[in-house]
Design an enzyme around this catalytic site. Structure first.
Site, PDB file in Angstrom:
ATOM      1  N   LYS A 166      40.994  24.930  33.673  1.00  0.00           N
ATOM      2  CA  LYS A 166      40.376  26.201  33.288  1.00  0.00           C
ATOM      3  C   LYS A 166      39.925  26.080  31.846  1.00  0.00           C
ATOM      4  O   LYS A 166      40.482  25.281  31.085  1.00  0.00           O
ATOM      5  CB  LYS A 166      41.395  27.330  33.414  1.00  0.00           C
ATOM      6  CG  LYS A 166      40.778  28.705  33.531  1.00  0.00           C
ATOM      7  CD  LYS A 166      40.315  29.036  34.932  1.00  0.00           C
ATOM      8  CE  LYS A 166      39.494  30.302  34.954  1.00  0.00           C
ATOM      9  NZ  LYS A 166      39.185  30.742  36.323  1.00  0.00           N
ATOM     10  N   ASP A 173      33.473  32.233  35.512  1.00  0.00           N
ATOM     11  CA  ASP A 173      34.583  33.183  35.632  1.00  0.00           C
ATOM     12  C   ASP A 173      34.108  34.429  34.883  1.00  0.00           C
ATOM     13  O   ASP A 173      32.893  34.624  34.734  1.00  0.00           O
ATOM     14  CB  ASP A 173      35.872  32.580  35.024  1.00  0.00           C
ATOM     15  CG  ASP A 173      37.117  33.416  35.319  1.00  0.00           C
ATOM     16  OD1 ASP A 173      37.628  33.331  36.439  1.00  0.00           O
ATOM     17  OD2 ASP A 173      37.582  34.167  34.437  1.00  0.00           O
ATOM     18  N   SER A 186      32.733  26.038  45.666  1.00  0.00           N
ATOM     19  CA  SER A 186      32.399  25.127  44.564  1.00  0.00           C
ATOM     20  C   SER A 186      32.617  23.678  45.002  1.00  0.00           C
ATOM     21  O   SER A 186      31.822  22.794  44.674  1.00  0.00           O
ATOM     22  CB  SER A 186      33.265  25.417  43.341  1.00  0.00           C
ATOM     23  OG  SER A 186      32.694  26.441  42.561  1.00  0.00           O
TER      24      SER A 186
HETATM   25  P1  NDP Z   1      32.675  39.340  35.890  1.00  0.00           P
HETATM   26  O1  NDP Z   1      32.550  39.023  34.458  1.00  0.00           O
HETATM   27  O2  NDP Z   1      31.512  39.196  36.780  1.00  0.00           O
HETATM   28  O3  NDP Z   1      33.239  40.815  36.082  1.00  0.00           O
HETATM   29  C1  NDP Z   1      34.451  41.223  35.519  1.00  0.00           C
HETATM   30  C2  NDP Z   1      34.702  42.667  35.854  1.00  0.00           C
HETATM   31  O4  NDP Z   1      36.017  43.031  35.422  1.00  0.00           O
HETATM   32  C3  NDP Z   1      33.756  43.611  35.103  1.00  0.00           C
HETATM   33  O5  NDP Z   1      33.582  44.775  35.865  1.00  0.00           O
HETATM   34  C4  NDP Z   1      34.537  43.913  33.814  1.00  0.00           C
HETATM   35  O6  NDP Z   1      34.163  45.108  33.178  1.00  0.00           O
HETATM   36  C5  NDP Z   1      35.943  44.008  34.368  1.00  0.00           C
HETATM   37  N1  NDP Z   1      36.902  43.647  33.317  1.00  0.00           N
HETATM   38  C6  NDP Z   1      36.961  42.483  32.614  1.00  0.00           C
HETATM   39  N2  NDP Z   1      37.948  42.525  31.724  1.00  0.00           N
HETATM   40  C7  NDP Z   1      38.525  43.734  31.867  1.00  0.00           C
HETATM   41  C8  NDP Z   1      39.614  44.375  31.236  1.00  0.00           C
HETATM   42  N3  NDP Z   1      40.317  43.778  30.263  1.00  0.00           N
HETATM   43  N4  NDP Z   1      39.943  45.620  31.673  1.00  0.00           N
HETATM   44  C9  NDP Z   1      39.244  46.233  32.667  1.00  0.00           C
HETATM   45  N5  NDP Z   1      38.202  45.668  33.299  1.00  0.00           N
HETATM   46  C10 NDP Z   1      37.851  44.456  32.894  1.00  0.00           C
HETATM   47  O7  NDP Z   1      33.915  38.444  36.399  1.00  0.00           O
HETATM   48  P2  NDP Z   1      34.285  38.015  37.879  1.00  0.00           P
HETATM   49  O8  NDP Z   1      33.936  39.091  38.838  1.00  0.00           O
HETATM   50  O9  NDP Z   1      33.768  36.656  38.090  1.00  0.00           O
HETATM   51  O10 NDP Z   1      35.873  37.885  37.744  1.00  0.00           O
HETATM   52  C11 NDP Z   1      36.763  38.970  38.041  1.00  0.00           C
HETATM   53  C12 NDP Z   1      38.153  38.400  38.334  1.00  0.00           C
HETATM   54  O11 NDP Z   1      38.077  37.509  39.457  1.00  0.00           O
HETATM   55  C13 NDP Z   1      38.789  37.583  37.205  1.00  0.00           C
HETATM   56  O12 NDP Z   1      40.191  37.769  37.240  1.00  0.00           O
HETATM   57  C14 NDP Z   1      38.476  36.149  37.599  1.00  0.00           C
HETATM   58  O13 NDP Z   1      39.386  35.218  37.042  1.00  0.00           O
HETATM   59  C15 NDP Z   1      38.633  36.243  39.114  1.00  0.00           C
HETATM   60  N6  NDP Z   1      37.978  35.185  39.872  1.00  0.00           N
HETATM   61  C16 NDP Z   1      36.628  34.975  39.761  1.00  0.00           C
HETATM   62  C17 NDP Z   1      36.031  33.980  40.514  1.00  0.00           C
HETATM   63  C18 NDP Z   1      34.553  33.780  40.527  1.00  0.00           C
HETATM   64  O14 NDP Z   1      34.099  32.987  41.372  1.00  0.00           O
HETATM   65  N7  NDP Z   1      33.775  34.422  39.699  1.00  0.00           N
HETATM   66  C19 NDP Z   1      36.839  33.078  41.362  1.00  0.00           C
HETATM   67  C20 NDP Z   1      38.223  33.442  41.468  1.00  0.00           C
HETATM   68  C21 NDP Z   1      38.756  34.454  40.722  1.00  0.00           C
HETATM   69  P3  NDP Z   1      33.266  45.046  31.838  1.00  0.00           P
HETATM   70  O15 NDP Z   1      31.888  44.659  32.309  1.00  0.00           O
HETATM   71  O16 NDP Z   1      33.344  46.388  31.247  1.00  0.00           O
HETATM   72  O17 NDP Z   1      33.893  43.982  30.959  1.00  0.00           O
END
Ligand code: NDP
Length: 449
Positions: free
Chosen positions: A130, A170, A381
């Site tokens: 990571k 991510d 992936s």
């Molecule tokens: P994005 O950046 O696309 O979206 C993140 C979302 O979570 C946004 O709505 C963001 O809101 C919100 N968010 C982020 N930080 C916070 C916080 N501290 N408190 C509240 N809301 C928050 O990320 P992903 O959708 O890719 O990732 C979301 C989760 O899924 C993560 O935990 C990631 O590790 C996990 N994940 C992602 C994968 C992927 O393929 N993308 C694979 C496996 C797991 P805002 O825009 O306001 O920041």
């Protein structure tokens, strides 16, 4: 040598706390993981005798570097960049890059640690890693994002490669960032190898990679419900997040006949009793990169509230946290129990605190942990890596079918492992043991102990 397994585990956790007391998230992930694998260790005492767990808790390599970049107004900034190459026992390091101001070594070590076992569960030949930066992309122009990505890759390129380490996206790293990172890698290395996944489809990306984590999450819930003679049809869902994972989770839930009532970002959440309007949400988040407040301007019957969605009562069948780590604490988990939620399946990594997990268990909530539930992204992936190696592009249908089969296989694996070593339905233990067994056996066979 006779070793009491519980004492061995306690010592490992105490040693870790003494050595790295500030790595709160990493310690949390380890404290969740170790106790659940005790029955497996007792069946396989060699892993204790060879102290393989001490080895697995230590990353093979941690790379930290500075990332200087210039803002549009001429100001210079410096961020911290990282890559944690945690474990390569079953394949090249694989795991996303996160750009978010909260990023630090503890968060990346917890994510990298979880990634080892998640990747193992997919049955693809990929190790765990990571990386990322404490850079905040919010409010930055495309040019600023490009310059940051170029500077980040200028250092990272020395440490990655198609058979060594293949990062992906991510939080804060989507197709735009992957494009900039990939372009800089090619410029510096004169090579068009598959060193990143999640690339746009036009240049060596895989169809369905964008959708994979969300679709995979819903496939896993589908297989669980099917096993119980039920389905997603007419099920209601309380969901958090509105990024990549959340959006494609909503898409697949709707396709399978369910209704998603909520979505959130870091400022607040929307509640739409008629079901989230996905076209509108995509327009706001993917096209305009806007905020959720814009949703209610066009959906007057929906409501917007600041704060965490988990602080509010929403009657639903299923909860799908898809935002970030530790978004559900014990008090918020109690709300889920009271609201009659039957299933919690984690799209985000470690969204439930360890105290929340205890509440799920006491409240008879069926819990599908992130290691299994969000493995669809990394699984596709790995399929992208295969396509890149073969210079092939599989059809959307082929990738989607593969993804569904992988998630079905993961469900069966964690279900059977839970029955064998823990109790039926303890999918957390099932995922941890099944993920660990393969990695530990590979490490042992390779003479790493
Ligand atoms: P994005 O950046 O696309 O979206 C993140 C979302 O979570 C946004 O709505 C963001 O809101 C919100 N968010 C982020 N930080 C916070 C916080 N501290 N408190 C509240 N809301 C928050 O990320 P992903 O959708 O890719 O990732 C979301 C989760 O899924 C993560 O935990 C990631 O590790 C996990 N994940 C992602 C994968 C992927 O393929 N993308 C694979 C496996 C797991 P805002 O825009 O306001 O920041």
């Amino acid at each position: 040598m006779h070793v009491n397994t519980q004492e061995y585990i306690d010592k490992l956790i105490n040693d870790l706390k003494a050595k790295d007391s500030h790595e709160i998230e990493f310690i949390q992930a380890v404290e969740e993981f170790l106790p659940t694998i005790i029955p497996f260790l007792e069946d396989n005492p060699t892993f204790i005798e060879k102290n393989i767990l001490s080895l697995i808790l230590e990353p093979e390599r941690v790379i930290q570097f500075r990332v200087p970049w210039q803002a549009d107004n001429g100001d210079w900034h410096v961020n911290r960049g990282y890559r944690v190459q945690f474990n390569s026992a079953i394949g090249p390091y694989k795991g996303g890059l996160r750009f978010h101001p909260s990023v630090n070594l503890s968060i990346l070590k917890f994510l990298g640690f979880e990634q080892i076992f998640k990747n193992s569960l997919t049955n693809q030949p990929i190790g765990g890693g990571k990386g990322g930066s404490d850079f905040d992309p919010k409010g930055r122009s495309d040019s600023e994002i490009m310059r940051f990505c170029q500077s980040f890759m200028t250092e990272l390129q020395k440490h990655i490669g198609p058979d060594l380490d293949v990062p992906a996206g991510d939080i804060g790293v989507g197709a735009r960032e992957i494009g900039f990172l990939y372009g800089q890698y090619k410029r510096l290395r004169q090579s068009d190898m598959g060193i990143l996944t999640g690339k746009p489809v036009g240049f060596n990306g895989s169809l369905i990679r964008t959708e994979a984590t969300g679709y995979g999450l819903v496939y896993l819930v589908h297989h669980l419900l099917k096993d119980k003679g039920d389905s997603l049809k007419d099920k209601t869902v309380k969901l958090s997040g509105s990024g990549n994972v959340a959006i494609y989770t909503i898409e697949k839930i709707q396709e399978l006949g369910g209704k998603v009532l909520t979505a959130s970002d870091s400022s607040g959440f929307i509640y739409d009793s008629e079901g989230i309007d996905l076209k509108l949400l995509k327009e706001i988040k993917e096209v305009r990169r806007g905020r959720l407040t814009e949703y209610i301007e066009q959906r007057p019957n929906a409501s917007y509230q600041t704060g965490s969605v988990w602080d509010f009562s929403v009657q639903a069948d299923i909860a799908l946290p898809c935002a970030t780590q530790n978004e559900i604490n014990a008090v918020q988990a109690e709300i889920l129990v009271k609201d009659g939620i039957r299933i919690v399946a984690e799209g985000a990594n470690m969204p439930s605190t360890n105290q929340a997990l205890e509440v799920y268990q006491a409240g008879n909530i069926c819990y599908l942990p992130a290691k299994a539930a969000n493995a669809g992204g990394v699984a596709v992936s790995a399929l992208e890596m295969s396509q890149n190696s073969q210079r092939l592009s599989w059809t959307r249908h082929a990738v989607d079918e593969n993804l569904n089969l992988i998630m079905k296989d993961i469900y069966e694996t964690i279900s059977e492992t839970a029955k064998r070593y823990a109790t039926a339905g303890d999918y957390a233990a099932g995922a941890n043991i099944a993920g660990f067994a393969k990695v530990a056996e590979a490490m042992y066979a390779q003479g790493l102990v």
